[in-house]
Design an enzyme around this catalytic site. Structure first.
Site, PDB file in Angstrom:
ATOM      1  N   LYS A 125       0.844  -1.215   0.000  1.00  0.00           N
ATOM      2  CA  LYS A 125       0.000   0.000   0.000  1.00  0.00           C
ATOM      3  C   LYS A 125       0.876   1.260   0.000  1.00  0.00           C
ATOM      4  O   LYS A 125       0.690   2.149  -0.812  1.00  0.00           O
ATOM      5  CB  LYS A 125      -0.904   0.039   1.244  1.00  0.00           C
ATOM      6  CG  LYS A 125      -1.764  -1.173   1.451  1.00  0.00           C
ATOM      7  CD  LYS A 125      -2.583  -1.065   2.729  1.00  0.00           C
ATOM      8  CE  LYS A 125      -1.769  -1.161   4.006  1.00  0.00           C
ATOM      9  NZ  LYS A 125      -1.228  -2.505   4.282  1.00  0.00           N
TER      10      LYS A 125
ATOM     11  N   ARG B 291      -9.726   1.221   8.545  1.00  0.00           N
ATOM     12  CA  ARG B 291      -9.312  -0.156   8.795  1.00  0.00           C
ATOM     13  C   ARG B 291     -10.392  -1.005   9.444  1.00  0.00           C
ATOM     14  O   ARG B 291     -10.156  -2.162   9.780  1.00  0.00           O
ATOM     15  CB  ARG B 291      -8.127  -0.169   9.750  1.00  0.00           C
ATOM     16  CG  ARG B 291      -6.863  -0.113   8.979  1.00  0.00           C
ATOM     17  CD  ARG B 291      -5.725  -0.296   9.902  1.00  0.00           C
ATOM     18  NE  ARG B 291      -4.677   0.504   9.355  1.00  0.00           N
ATOM     19  CZ  ARG B 291      -3.455   0.088   9.188  1.00  0.00           C
ATOM     20  NH1 ARG B 291      -3.110  -1.103   9.570  1.00  0.00           N
ATOM     21  NH2 ARG B 291      -2.568   0.866   8.667  1.00  0.00           N
TER      22      ARG B 291
ATOM     23  N   ARG C  67      11.406  -0.943  10.625  1.00  0.00           N
ATOM     24  CA  ARG C  67      10.350  -0.540  11.543  1.00  0.00           C
ATOM     25  C   ARG C  67      10.298  -1.467  12.748  1.00  0.00           C
ATOM     26  O   ARG C  67      10.524  -2.662  12.623  1.00  0.00           O
ATOM     27  CB  ARG C  67       8.998  -0.560  10.809  1.00  0.00           C
ATOM     28  CG  ARG C  67       8.702   0.760  10.141  1.00  0.00           C
ATOM     29  CD  ARG C  67       7.527   0.734   9.239  1.00  0.00           C
ATOM     30  NE  ARG C  67       6.339   0.078   9.789  1.00  0.00           N
ATOM     31  CZ  ARG C  67       5.174   0.033   9.162  1.00  0.00           C
ATOM     32  NH1 ARG C  67       5.046   0.604   7.963  1.00  0.00           N
ATOM     33  NH2 ARG C  67       4.146  -0.582   9.684  1.00  0.00           N
TER      34      ARG C  67
ATOM     35  N   ARG D  31      -0.669  -8.401  13.248  1.00  0.00           N
ATOM     36  CA  ARG D  31      -1.283  -7.398  12.381  1.00  0.00           C
ATOM     37  C   ARG D  31      -2.108  -8.069  11.287  1.00  0.00           C
ATOM     38  O   ARG D  31      -3.186  -7.581  10.928  1.00  0.00           O
ATOM     39  CB  ARG D  31      -0.209  -6.494  11.770  1.00  0.00           C
ATOM     40  CG  ARG D  31       0.248  -5.400  12.718  1.00  0.00           C
ATOM     41  CD  ARG D  31       1.710  -5.048  12.562  1.00  0.00           C
ATOM     42  NE  ARG D  31       2.064  -4.523  11.261  1.00  0.00           N
ATOM     43  CZ  ARG D  31       3.305  -4.587  10.753  1.00  0.00           C
ATOM     44  NH1 ARG D  31       4.274  -5.166  11.420  1.00  0.00           N
ATOM     45  NH2 ARG D  31       3.559  -4.080   9.574  1.00  0.00           N
TER      46      ARG D  31
HETATM   47  P1  AP5 Z   1       4.818  -1.582   1.960  1.00  0.00           P
HETATM   48  O1  AP5 Z   1       4.364  -0.804   0.770  1.00  0.00           O
HETATM   49  O2  AP5 Z   1       5.623  -0.863   2.995  1.00  0.00           O
HETATM   50  O3  AP5 Z   1       3.623  -2.389   2.641  1.00  0.00           O
HETATM   51  P2  AP5 Z   1       2.218  -1.882   3.225  1.00  0.00           P
HETATM   52  O4  AP5 Z   1       1.144  -2.600   2.487  1.00  0.00           O
HETATM   53  O5  AP5 Z   1       2.165  -0.388   3.241  1.00  0.00           O
HETATM   54  O6  AP5 Z   1       2.260  -2.513   4.658  1.00  0.00           O
HETATM   55  P3  AP5 Z   1       2.479  -1.898   6.111  1.00  0.00           P
HETATM   56  O7  AP5 Z   1       3.245  -2.896   6.922  1.00  0.00           O
HETATM   57  O8  AP5 Z   1       3.082  -0.519   6.042  1.00  0.00           O
HETATM   58  O9  AP5 Z   1       1.055  -1.815   6.619  1.00  0.00           O
HETATM   59  P4  AP5 Z   1       0.680  -1.684   8.098  1.00  0.00           P
HETATM   60  O10 AP5 Z   1      -0.781  -1.631   8.039  1.00  0.00           O
HETATM   61  O11 AP5 Z   1       1.257  -2.706   8.994  1.00  0.00           O
HETATM   62  O12 AP5 Z   1       1.403  -0.343   8.564  1.00  0.00           O
HETATM   63  P5  AP5 Z   1       0.925   1.147   8.689  1.00  0.00           P
HETATM   64  O13 AP5 Z   1       2.116   1.981   8.546  1.00  0.00           O
HETATM   65  O14 AP5 Z   1      -0.244   1.431   7.831  1.00  0.00           O
HETATM   66  O15 AP5 Z   1       5.675  -2.840   1.392  1.00  0.00           O
HETATM   67  C1  AP5 Z   1       6.245  -3.776   2.301  1.00  0.00           C
HETATM   68  C2  AP5 Z   1       7.576  -4.311   1.720  1.00  0.00           C
HETATM   69  O16 AP5 Z   1       7.299  -5.069   0.524  1.00  0.00           O
HETATM   70  C3  AP5 Z   1       8.554  -3.207   1.303  1.00  0.00           C
HETATM   71  O17 AP5 Z   1       9.844  -3.616   1.642  1.00  0.00           O
HETATM   72  C4  AP5 Z   1       8.370  -3.104  -0.236  1.00  0.00           C
HETATM   73  O18 AP5 Z   1       9.572  -2.698  -0.864  1.00  0.00           O
HETATM   74  C5  AP5 Z   1       8.018  -4.550  -0.595  1.00  0.00           C
HETATM   75  N1  AP5 Z   1       7.105  -4.627  -1.742  1.00  0.00           N
HETATM   76  C6  AP5 Z   1       6.007  -3.840  -1.973  1.00  0.00           C
HETATM   77  N2  AP5 Z   1       5.391  -4.218  -3.104  1.00  0.00           N
HETATM   78  C7  AP5 Z   1       6.103  -5.282  -3.589  1.00  0.00           C
HETATM   79  C8  AP5 Z   1       5.974  -6.123  -4.737  1.00  0.00           C
HETATM   80  N3  AP5 Z   1       4.960  -5.933  -5.616  1.00  0.00           N
HETATM   81  N4  AP5 Z   1       6.878  -7.123  -4.912  1.00  0.00           N
HETATM   82  C9  AP5 Z   1       7.895  -7.306  -4.032  1.00  0.00           C
HETATM   83  N5  AP5 Z   1       8.084  -6.543  -2.930  1.00  0.00           N
HETATM   84  C10 AP5 Z   1       7.203  -5.550  -2.706  1.00  0.00           C
HETATM   85  O19 AP5 Z   1       0.379   1.172  10.202  1.00  0.00           O
HETATM   86  C11 AP5 Z   1       1.271   0.996  11.301  1.00  0.00           C
HETATM   87  C12 AP5 Z   1       0.509   1.042  12.610  1.00  0.00           C
HETATM   88  O20 AP5 Z   1      -0.115   2.335  12.778  1.00  0.00           O
HETATM   89  C13 AP5 Z   1      -0.663   0.043  12.762  1.00  0.00           C
HETATM   90  O21 AP5 Z   1      -0.215  -1.236  13.158  1.00  0.00           O
HETATM   91  C14 AP5 Z   1      -1.497   0.740  13.829  1.00  0.00           C
HETATM   92  O22 AP5 Z   1      -0.953   0.608  15.110  1.00  0.00           O
HETATM   93  C15 AP5 Z   1      -1.390   2.204  13.416  1.00  0.00           C
HETATM   94  N6  AP5 Z   1      -2.445   2.583  12.459  1.00  0.00           N
HETATM   95  C16 AP5 Z   1      -2.263   3.032  11.183  1.00  0.00           C
HETATM   96  N7  AP5 Z   1      -3.435   3.274  10.593  1.00  0.00           N
HETATM   97  C17 AP5 Z   1      -4.395   2.978  11.508  1.00  0.00           C
HETATM   98  C18 AP5 Z   1      -5.819   3.009  11.488  1.00  0.00           C
HETATM   99  N8  AP5 Z   1      -6.515   3.399  10.405  1.00  0.00           N
HETATM  100  N9  AP5 Z   1      -6.487   2.619  12.618  1.00  0.00           N
HETATM  101  C19 AP5 Z   1      -5.824   2.255  13.718  1.00  0.00           C
HETATM  102  N10 AP5 Z   1      -4.484   2.170  13.797  1.00  0.00           N
HETATM  103  C20 AP5 Z   1      -3.772   2.551  12.712  1.00  0.00           C
END
Ligand code: AP5
Length: 208
Positions: A13, A85, A152, A163
């Site tokens: 994402k 979410r 991270r 998660r």
């Molecule tokens: P990346 O693009 O970083 O993955 P992502 O889908 O964004 O996953 P996240 O781990 O960031 O999601 P998350 O929900 O855990 O974290 P968030 O920051 O939103 O890609 C991952 C890896 O794969 C990278 O190394 C990339 O290079 C590689 N990659 C990507 N595409 C690829 C492909 N096609 N092929 C190969 N490799 C690839 O949230 C963090 C925390 O914040 C949550 O746990 C929660 O505590 C809080 N939070 C955030 N939003 C909310 C909400 N709405 N409600 C409540 N709590 C929230």
């Protein structure tokens, strides 16, 4: 363009939202980035939400909704990454948009099986200088990004699995929510990064 992008952790994402924002000029609004910035700033709110983030739990809805809302009216073209979410957040988003007199164009569901995701997240690195997301094997940092490149805190296997469990229970049902609204678009997130970008651009009608 007003688009919600959701999917399991590691589906890409953040990676895709950064690329699409660069290509289209839309604003990339990531609630995960907002959470990490607040924690890094050491504010009272940051201290309160750190434990949720580090455990891989969702930050309480009322806090995250108040964090996200101000960004919705700053520009008229944005990609919301990681919000909503769950059903309560989706409803809060609908209400906020209704107050602003605007609507959502699309909800993009990034689809990938859990097995692929732990490996992606274990190899993820983020540039402290540019905020760009990389992967040690699939997408290594270019020479012009000075880094440093950090891992991270929540990218440890225990937190990743937790998660993903929350994703399947609370976030995945949003597919039905947006399908019923006629704006759900599913994208195969197992393809290469540039292929997925093409698919997302097509989904939002920005493929030229
Ligand atoms: P990346 O693009 O970083 O993955 P992502 O889908 O964004 O996953 P996240 O781990 O960031 O999601 P998350 O929900 O855990 O974290 P968030 O920051 O939103 O890609 C991952 C890896 O794969 C990278 O190394 C990339 O290079 C590689 N990659 C990507 N595409 C690829 C492909 N096609 N092929 C190969 N490799 C690839 O949230 C963090 C925390 O914040 C949550 O746990 C929660 O505590 C809080 N939070 C955030 N939003 C909310 C909400 N709405 N409600 C409540 N709590 C929230």
């Amino acid at each position: 363009m007003r688009v919600v992008i959701f999917g399991p952790q590691g589906a890409g994402k953040g990676t895709q939202a950064q690329l699409i924002a660069e290509k289209t000029g839309a604003e990339h609004i990531s609630t995960g980035d907002l959470v990490r910035a607040e924690i890094k700033a050491g504010s009272d709110l940051g201290k309160k939400i750190q434990e949720y983030n580090d455990r891989g739990d969702l930050v309480p809805d009322e806090i995250i909704v108040e964090m996200a809302k101000p960004y919705l009216k700053e520009t008229d073209s944005w990609l919301l990454d990681g919000f909503p979410r769950n059903q309560a957040q989706a409803k809060a988003l609908d209400e906020a948009l209704e107050d602003l007199g605007i609507g959502l164009d699309a909800a993009i569901a990034m689809e990938a099986p859990d097995e692929a995701l732990v490996e992606r997240l274990s190899g993820r690195r983020t540039s402290e200088a540019t905020g760009r997301i990389y992967h040690v094997e699939h997408d290594p940092p270019p020479e012009d990004d000075p880094g440093p490149f950090t891992q991270r805190k929540d990218d440890i296997e225990e937190s990743i699995l937790h998660r993903l469990e929350i994703y399947h229970k609370q976030t995945e049902p949003l597919k039905d929510y947006y399908y019923a609204r006629g704006i759900l678009v599913s994208v195969d997130a197992t393809r290469s990064i540039p292929e997925v970008t093409e698919d997302v651009l097509q989904a939002v009608g920005e493929d030229g």
